[in-house]
Motif scaffolding. Sequence first.
Motif, PDB file in Angstrom:
ATOM      1  N   VAL A 188       0.841  -1.190   0.000  1.00 37.38           N
ATOM      2  CA  VAL A 188       0.000   0.000   0.000  1.00 37.38           C
ATOM      3  C   VAL A 188       0.878   1.243   0.000  1.00 37.38           C
ATOM      4  CG1 VAL A 188      -1.818   1.242   1.237  1.00 37.38           C
ATOM      5  CG2 VAL A 188      -1.777  -1.244   1.294  1.00 37.38           C
ATOM      6  N   GLU A 229      -3.474   3.613   9.858  1.00 35.64           N
ATOM      7  CA  GLU A 229      -3.741   2.696   8.746  1.00 35.64           C
ATOM      8  C   GLU A 229      -2.467   2.014   8.258  1.00 35.64           C
ATOM      9  OE1 GLU A 229      -5.971   4.645   5.676  1.00 35.64           O
ATOM     10  OE2 GLU A 229      -7.833   4.403   6.779  1.00 35.64           O
ATOM     11  N   VAL A 276      -1.641  -2.052   8.072  1.00 36.65           N
ATOM     12  CA  VAL A 276      -1.149  -2.774   6.892  1.00 36.65           C
ATOM     13  C   VAL A 276       0.066  -3.616   7.258  1.00 36.65           C
ATOM     14  CG1 VAL A 276      -0.029  -2.471   4.654  1.00 36.65           C
ATOM     15  CG2 VAL A 276      -2.070  -1.159   5.196  1.00 36.65           C
ATOM     16  N   ALA A 291       4.010  -1.071   3.573  1.00 39.36           N
ATOM     17  CA  ALA A 291       3.426   0.255   3.446  1.00 39.36           C
ATOM     18  C   ALA A 291       4.508   1.283   3.206  1.00 39.36           C
ATOM     19  CB  ALA A 291       2.640   0.617   4.707  1.00 39.36           C
ATOM     20  N   VAL A 305      -3.655   4.879  -1.391  1.00 38.10           N
ATOM     21  CA  VAL A 305      -4.630   5.516  -0.513  1.00 38.10           C
ATOM     22  C   VAL A 305      -4.322   7.002  -0.435  1.00 38.10           C
ATOM     23  CG1 VAL A 305      -5.543   5.611   1.839  1.00 38.10           C
ATOM     24  CG2 VAL A 305      -4.914   3.418   0.836  1.00 38.10           C
ATOM     25  N   ILE A 327      -7.950   2.161   3.671  1.00 39.37           N
ATOM     26  CA  ILE A 327      -7.676   0.748   3.434  1.00 39.37           C
ATOM     27  C   ILE A 327      -8.919  -0.083   3.669  1.00 39.37           C
ATOM     28  CG2 ILE A 327      -5.214   0.878   3.873  1.00 39.37           C
ATOM     29  CD1 ILE A 327      -5.750  -0.288   6.648  1.00 39.37           C
ATOM     30  N   GLU A 357     -10.325  -1.639   0.488  1.00 39.54           N
ATOM     31  CA  GLU A 357      -9.450  -2.521  -0.274  1.00 39.54           C
ATOM     32  C   GLU A 357     -10.190  -3.694  -0.893  1.00 39.54           C
ATOM     33  OE1 GLU A 357      -7.057  -5.659   2.189  1.00 39.54           O
ATOM     34  OE2 GLU A 357      -7.016  -3.744   3.250  1.00 39.54           O
TER      35      GLU A 357
END
Length: 179
Positions: free
Chosen positions: A3, A19, A23, A30, A139, A167, A170
């Motif tokens: 992400v 967030e 992840v 991330a 994002v 997220i 997703e």
Amino acid sequence: MNVLFVALGGTRRPAVVRESARVVADGGEAAVLVGASSAWAREPLPDGVDTVELPALERRYRPAAVRIPLYRIPRLLVRACLPGPLRGLGDRIDGAYRRRVARPVDRMLARLYRRDPAAVRRRVVDREVLRRRSVDLVVVGDPQSLATASELAGVIAGAGARLAYSIAHERPRAGYAGG
């Protein structure tokens, strides 16, 4: 899942930190694309989350037509001609070449290949962020990043990533037939 959080303004730092930690806890990778890393000094990102500065990437951008003949070929020639114990001399020659020839020529050419900042931003994000990290989801982390994310929407879709605002988006909800 890999992400990328686009948080150029840094106004929603707690949400991005929360967030990105989620992840990483779920076993993904991330990265956060920021405008300035100094804005994130008070709220550091969790371990395992990379910070990528967009202005620094844009400053380092050089097309291959400039990078190869101006930097790579001279370095290869110096290394081939001065191997082994002469490597120190070769490094000094390479440094002097970069300082006196390559950088001034690069500054003159930069006016040409950085003429369109939006095109530079698209190429840099595609090459250095999306392709290198194989991002699955992008994002948008704050309102200041909306313009940049919409500008990069084609590049994001071309890299096989999806654009979302959280997220939580997703996966499609049960019964939703996206298409």
